[in-house]
Scaffold this motif. Structure first.
Motif, mmCIF file in Angstrom:
data_model
loop_
_atom_site.group_PDB
_atom_site.id
_atom_site.type_symbol
_atom_site.label_atom_id
_atom_site.label_comp_id
_atom_site.label_asym_id
_atom_site.label_seq_id
_atom_site.Cartn_x
_atom_site.Cartn_y
_atom_site.Cartn_z
ATOM 1 N N ILE A 48 42.111 62.867 47.344
ATOM 2 C CA ILE A 48 40.841 63.048 48.061
ATOM 3 C C ILE A 48 39.700 63.015 47.071
ATOM 4 O O ILE A 48 38.676 62.347 47.278
ATOM 5 C CB ILE A 48 40.838 64.376 48.843
ATOM 6 C CG1 ILE A 48 41.824 64.323 50.017
ATOM 7 C CG2 ILE A 48 39.426 64.685 49.373
ATOM 8 C CD1 ILE A 48 41.963 65.639 50.753
ATOM 9 N N SER A 49 39.865 63.733 45.955
ATOM 10 C CA SER A 49 38.802 63.781 44.954
ATOM 11 C C SER A 49 38.651 62.441 44.234
ATOM 12 O O SER A 49 37.544 61.943 44.040
ATOM 13 C CB SER A 49 39.088 64.897 43.936
ATOM 14 O OG SER A 49 40.211 64.600 43.132
ATOM 15 N N PHE A 50 39.781 61.825 43.863
ATOM 16 C CA PHE A 50 39.728 60.581 43.091
ATOM 17 C C PHE A 50 39.160 59.436 43.913
ATOM 18 O O PHE A 50 38.253 58.727 43.479
ATOM 19 C CB PHE A 50 41.137 60.235 42.595
ATOM 20 C CG PHE A 50 41.192 59.038 41.686
ATOM 21 C CD1 PHE A 50 41.013 59.173 40.329
ATOM 22 C CD2 PHE A 50 41.432 57.768 42.191
ATOM 23 C CE1 PHE A 50 41.070 58.074 39.482
ATOM 24 C CE2 PHE A 50 41.490 56.657 41.368
ATOM 25 C CZ PHE A 50 41.307 56.818 40.004
ATOM 26 N N TYR A 51 39.687 59.241 45.117
ATOM 27 C CA TYR A 51 39.227 58.134 45.944
ATOM 28 C C TYR A 51 37.875 58.418 46.580
ATOM 29 O O TYR A 51 37.127 57.487 46.890
ATOM 30 C CB TYR A 51 40.262 57.792 47.012
ATOM 31 C CG TYR A 51 41.315 56.855 46.488
ATOM 32 C CD1 TYR A 51 41.186 55.480 46.624
ATOM 33 C CD2 TYR A 51 42.428 57.344 45.820
ATOM 34 C CE1 TYR A 51 42.135 54.615 46.124
ATOM 35 C CE2 TYR A 51 43.388 56.485 45.305
ATOM 36 C CZ TYR A 51 43.237 55.127 45.464
ATOM 37 O OH TYR A 51 44.174 54.280 44.946
ATOM 38 N N GLY A 52 37.561 59.703 46.773
ATOM 39 C CA GLY A 52 36.230 60.022 47.254
ATOM 40 C C GLY A 52 35.180 59.548 46.270
ATOM 41 O O GLY A 52 34.169 58.926 46.646
ATOM 42 N N GLY A 80 30.163 66.569 44.512
ATOM 43 C CA GLY A 80 30.481 67.984 44.668
ATOM 44 C C GLY A 80 31.650 68.204 45.618
ATOM 45 O O GLY A 80 32.483 69.097 45.404
ATOM 46 N N ILE A 81 31.720 67.398 46.677
ATOM 47 C CA ILE A 81 32.835 67.508 47.621
ATOM 48 C C ILE A 81 34.153 67.199 46.918
ATOM 49 O O ILE A 81 35.182 67.836 47.182
ATOM 50 C CB ILE A 81 32.619 66.563 48.809
ATOM 51 C CG1 ILE A 81 31.426 67.036 49.647
ATOM 52 C CG2 ILE A 81 33.872 66.485 49.681
ATOM 53 C CD1 ILE A 81 31.071 66.095 50.778
ATOM 54 N N THR A 82 34.145 66.240 45.999
ATOM 55 C CA THR A 82 35.383 65.916 45.285
ATOM 56 C C THR A 82 35.850 67.085 44.429
ATOM 57 O O THR A 82 37.060 67.297 44.268
ATOM 58 C CB THR A 82 35.199 64.665 44.402
ATOM 59 O OG1 THR A 82 34.226 64.917 43.374
ATOM 60 C CG2 THR A 82 34.743 63.473 45.236
ATOM 61 N N ALA A 83 34.913 67.852 43.866
ATOM 62 C CA ALA A 83 35.286 69.031 43.077
ATOM 63 C C ALA A 83 35.961 70.078 43.962
ATOM 64 O O ALA A 83 36.955 70.708 43.575
ATOM 65 C CB ALA A 83 34.049 69.621 42.392
ATOM 66 N N SER A 143 43.691 59.691 50.170
ATOM 67 C CA SER A 143 42.768 58.602 49.851
ATOM 68 C C SER A 143 41.836 58.312 51.026
ATOM 69 O O SER A 143 40.618 58.148 50.850
ATOM 70 C CB SER A 143 43.560 57.340 49.494
ATOM 71 O OG SER A 143 44.433 57.573 48.422
ATOM 72 N N ALA A 144 42.402 58.246 52.233
ATOM 73 C CA ALA A 144 41.599 57.944 53.413
ATOM 74 C C ALA A 144 40.570 59.037 53.672
ATOM 75 O O ALA A 144 39.394 58.758 53.948
ATOM 76 C CB ALA A 144 42.507 57.768 54.632
ATOM 77 N N ILE A 145 40.997 60.303 53.580
ATOM 78 C CA ILE A 145 40.066 61.414 53.802
ATOM 79 C C ILE A 145 38.927 61.362 52.798
ATOM 80 O O ILE A 145 37.744 61.509 53.155
ATOM 81 C CB ILE A 145 40.808 62.762 53.707
ATOM 82 C CG1 ILE A 145 41.815 62.899 54.859
ATOM 83 C CG2 ILE A 145 39.815 63.929 53.732
ATOM 84 C CD1 ILE A 145 42.730 64.100 54.723
#
Length: 507
Positions: A34-38, A192-195, A171-173
């Motif tokens: 989620i963090s990486f693909y975001g 910030g959301i990825t953190a 990844s999708a999220i």
């Protein structure tokens, strides 16, 4: 019926036929993705956006090269990350440390304090990913070893396919959530959301570690005291050399973004070659004869993987810019963010991963690893042939094409990915010499690093070549896949896979 306590524990340790620890590891990897693909959803758009729009104002060619090198280094660091797990921390602790470093990197990107914190954030995410990703993947294979499943290749392949489905759910999220927030609210708020996502992943991992048994608990080949003493001056010398090179480059004005990407590309290509030489020549005594033969097969699969990822990860650069500049992104009256187009692939993986897990389980050893890789190369190459047709449909950039062009491209790449990536993880776990288990998983990720590095540099040519760029790369992959088909028997022999005629059909 299991009447003994051991039997009951073994049955209880499985969830629908797989180790319970698979849920813990898949959940950790899902949050990390989620963090990486975001961040990947908005990175190239952030880099090309003007300073007035909150971006970096970098030219498109340079921006796609930076994204390629960032992706490359995220996988390049998997080799030292695997070494640290094998020799010092153990895979379990390496995953924890890596997650913390990733979270700090995303925080650095989110705080809006200048370009230094952008580059520092990218470096931290790369370093942390190298600690987390190969080791969490390696532990999946060890779960099956612990439960006595190492003899069942198809079962392990199915487990990795399910693990891979969790990766793509994350990844999708990340692509949907961060892609929308980054393009519509603030780039840095998106970071910030990825953190936050990585922090949630760490909490999930710590709470679920009891499900992992002894997998990754200790280093597979811990450093001796003599090796520790010899290592310290070497590490000091390397750090000092890097600092001196950086100071000299800064003083002479050669420390530019472009020059850094060139140097890192060379590093991504030279290091795997040197590491293969190191394993075959200097550490051959640590492997059995059978392990050395299997390592030869791994070299060919490494090259095929690099070619695949050279094309596949162009999604984060040229394909996202094509979506923004040349694609009609209006769906049902709603203008979707350009970064969302990258989510087509993980959504399709979620849909098809279970199907492929079932297919691989039923086929067993009748379709070898080499055949799966060759099909993946052909399909991935054809996706870029379709991309070439999409550029022709823009009539020189004067027309915005339908989103269905990109859907078709990502469909071909998704099927190709499911033939190669989860199978590649499983293959690496099976071919890895015992003394280098985590390092071999890191070495597999170096194939992605090499492909991404080359892809990042050649992407500079896309604005110059136009649609011919996609046709050229697609042709290379298709020819590579066809050539590989002529050596499938040889690969089966090196990998000690049974020949198709020797495999009994399941009833």
């Amino acid at each position: 019926m299991c009447s003994t306590r051991a039997g009951r524990e073994k049955v209880g340790s499985f969830v629908r036929g797989h180790p319970r620890g698979l849920i813990t590891l898949a959940g950790t990897e899902m949050n990390e993705r989620i963090s990486f693909y975001g961040m990947r959803a908005i990175l190239v758009l952030f880099l090309v956006a003007s300073v007035g729009q909150g971006g970096m104002g970098i030219a498109e060619g340079a921006a796609t090269a930076i994204v390629g090198i960032y992706l490359s280094m995220s996988y390049f660091t998997a080799l030292p990350g695997g070494w640290i797990a094998d020799r010092v921390l153990g895979e379990r602790n390496a995953v924890l440390v890596g997650g913390i470093v990733i979270m700090l990197g995303h925080i650095s990107l989110a705080i809006q304090l200048g370009s230094f914190f952008v580059w520092a954030g990218l470096a931290l995410v790369c370093a942390g990913t190298g600690m987390l990703k190969p080791n969490v993947s390696a532990m999946v294979g060890k779960l099956y070893d612990e439960e006595g499943e190492s003899e069942s290749a198809s079962r392990r392949d199915a487990g990795y396919s399910l693990f891979y489905m969790g990766i793509n759910l994350g990844s999708a999220i990340g692509l949907f959530l961060v892609g929308w927030v980054g393009e519509n609210v603030s780039w840095h708020f998106g970071f910030g959301i990825t953190a936050v996502a990585m922090a949630l992943g760490l909490i999930q991992y710590v709470l679920g570690r009891g499900n992992l048994g002894k997998a990754g608990e200790r280093p597979g080949n811990p450093l001796s005291e003599a090796e520790k003493s010899a290592l310290k001056p070497r590490v000091t010398a390397v750090v000092a050399a890097v600092l001196v090179i950086g100071i000299v480059a800064f003083a002479t004005g050669t420390l530019t973004v472009d020059n850094v990407t060139y140097a890192l590309t060379a590093l991504a290509l030279v290091v795997p070659v040197c590491y293969f030489v190191y394993m075959f020549v200097f550490r051959s005594g640590d492997m059995t004869g059978e392990e050395r033969v299997k390592l030869k097969a791994f070299v060919w699969l490494f090259i095929a993987s690099a070619v695949f990822w050279m094309i596949f990860d162009q999604a984060a650069g040229p394909l996202t810019l094509f979506a923004k500049n040349s694609t009609d992104l209006t769906v049902g009256g709603f203008a979707i963010p350009a970064g969302w187009t990258q989510a087509i692939n993980p959504v399709m993986v979620i849909v098809f991963a279970g199907v492929f897990a079932f297919v691989w389980s039923k086929l067993g050893d009748r379709v070898g690893t080499g055949a799966k890789f060759s099909v993946a190369l052909v399909l991935c190459g054809l996706s870029f042939v379709l991309m070439y047709a999409a550029t022709l449909a823009t009539q020189g950039g004067s027309v915005q094409v339908s989103l269905m062009w990109l859907v078709g491209v990502y469909f071909l790449q998704t099927i190709a990915e499911l033939c190669l990536s989860p199978v590649g993880l499983s293959m690496t776990s099976k071919l890895a010499p015992k003394a280098f288990h985590a390092q071999m998983m890191g070495l597999f990720f170096l194939s992605i690093s090499a492909g991404d590095a080359v892809g990042g540099q050649v992407s500079r040519l896309q604005p110059l070549l136009g649609g011919d760029y996609y046709l050229l790369l697609g042709g290379v992959a298709v020819l590579g896949g066809i050539a590989m088909m002529f050596f499938l028997g040889k690969l089966r022999g090196l990998m000690a896979e049974p020949k198709p005629r020797d495999v009994k059909l399941a009833v």
